[in-house]
Scaffold this active site. Structure first.
Site, PDB file in Angstrom:
ATOM      1  N   ASP A   1     -10.159  -3.397  -4.694  1.00  0.00           N
ATOM      2  CA  ASP A   1      -9.268  -2.650  -4.059  1.00  0.00           C
ATOM      3  C   ASP A   1      -9.512  -1.393  -5.040  1.00  0.00           C
ATOM      4  O   ASP A   1      -9.238  -1.257  -5.882  1.00  0.00           O
ATOM      5  CB  ASP A   1      -8.156  -3.223  -4.109  1.00  0.00           C
TER       6      ASP A   1
ATOM      7  N   HIS B   1      -8.290  -4.786  -0.488  1.00  0.00           N
ATOM      8  CA  HIS B   1      -6.892  -4.029  -0.064  1.00  0.00           C
ATOM      9  C   HIS B   1      -6.593  -4.813   1.450  1.00  0.00           C
ATOM     10  O   HIS B   1      -7.283  -4.895   2.307  1.00  0.00           O
ATOM     11  CB  HIS B   1      -7.147  -2.551   0.045  1.00  0.00           C
TER      12      HIS B   1
ATOM     13  N   SER C   1       0.775  -1.239  -0.109  1.00  0.00           N
ATOM     14  CA  SER C   1      -0.117   0.093  -0.030  1.00  0.00           C
ATOM     15  C   SER C   1       0.840   1.217  -0.125  1.00  0.00           C
ATOM     16  O   SER C   1       1.708   1.359  -1.059  1.00  0.00           O
ATOM     17  CB  SER C   1      -0.892  -0.151   1.126  1.00  0.00           C
TER      18      SER C   1
END
Length: 325
Positions: A259, A289, A165
């Site tokens: 996501d 995610h 991320s």
């Protein structure tokens, strides 16, 4: 209003989302960064997988650009005592939350699966330390690994960078910054990376709400990280906007199908390929995610880490030659 979830979600992802709805916790953007950190620290242990033992675990403090910088160092089981392959792991959390504990289990898995040394820095967080503080700390950690390889028992010519991320964002930027180093990173292992702070990709519309990380939360993270809107176009915030990705380290890119960051992860992998960078792109279509940090609820987390390690070995001539023998 209840979001109608996609029937294509994996059962483990749906289960995690059900747990999240049952908890009915306010979104991060409803409070302060400090409140978000406390909520995250209370919640992540219920999601994560086993913290398996490693060969050794130590912490070290180096002088960083903003003061003392703590590094956690994992020597995996089976890692050689000298000239071991090494991985700099940069934790996710929207540049605002997350710490050495929140991604400890991923670092342990990587260290053991790759029989390597993993170094994870406790880089400065926003909004107390806005861009480019985090990337400066990560750059300092990489430089320390390169300069102190002998002391760390690692091979300076076999250092890779990884992150998830926002940590994937930092990893991509770091690999671009380090292209001219004497020993640049040999691979980048990216789990659902953030690559475009404009947040205009269609996946932000498709999965805006109801799939864990929402579009509103991601905007809150970004706005705490940047100094002002001009930073959105800076490639060190949005590496997808870099003029060229040529010369970056070979990349493994993991995409979660449900996501908000899916499209920009796909776009970054395509840009790398177009610029001549070797890429292994793996998709987990039914996942959400952050799934690599949800190992308690299914096998996908370890599968993704294992796929990243396999790709890294494929990029590494030493490992590839050893396998051939």
């Amino acid at each position: 209003m209840t979001t109608l979830l996609s029937p294509l979600l994996d059962p483990e992802a749906r289960h995690v989302l059900d747990l999240d709805r049952q908890a009915a916790a306010p979104p991060f953007e409803a409070g302060t960064p400090e409140e978000a950190r406390r909520a995250y620290e209370q919640g992540f242990p219920a999601l994560q997988g086993e913290r398996e033992p490693v060969g050794s675990l130590t912490e070290r403090t180096i002088t960083g650009p903003g003061g003392p910088l703590t590094l956690r160092i994992y020597r995996g089981q089976g890692a050689v005592g000298a000239a071991a392959p090494a991985l700099l792991y940069l934790h996710g959390g929207g540049w605002v939350i997350g710490n050495l504990e929140s991604h400890d289990e991923i670092c342990r898995w990587l260290a053991n699966m790759a029989a390597c040394v993993v170094v994870s820095p406790d880089y400065r967080l926003a909004p107390e330390h806005k861009f480019p503080a985090a990337i400066e700390d990560c750059r300092a950690a990489l430089s320390f690994m390169q300069d102190s390889a002998g002391d760390l028992g690692i091979d300076a010519e076999r250092i890779a960078v990884a992150g998830d991320s926002a940590g994937g964002n930092l990893a991509t930027v770091l690999c671009l910054l380090a292209r001219g180093d004497k020993n640049p990173p040999t691979a980048q292992l990216l789990f659902y990376p953030n690559t475009d702070a404009s947040q205009a990709a269609d996946s932000y519309r498709r999965f805006a709400d109801g799939y864990g990380l929402t579009a509103a939360t991601m905007a809150w993270f970004r706005d705490h990280y940047i100094r002002d809107v001009r930073d959105i176009g800076d490639w060190r915030v949005s590496p997808l906007k870099a003029a060229s990705l040529a010369g970056a380290a070979p990349a493994f890119v993991a995409i979660a199908g449900h996501d908000i960051l899916a499209d920009e992860g796909e776009a970054y992998a395509k840009r790398l390929e177009d610029d001549g960078v070797p890429v292994v792109l793996r998709r987990w279509p039914g996942q959400i995610h952050g799934f690599v940090s949800m190992g308690r609820h299914g096998p996908a987390a370890r599968q993704a880490v294992g796929a990243a390690v396999a790709a890294w070995r494929g990029f590494d001539p030493v490992s590839a030659n050893a396998q051939a023998d």
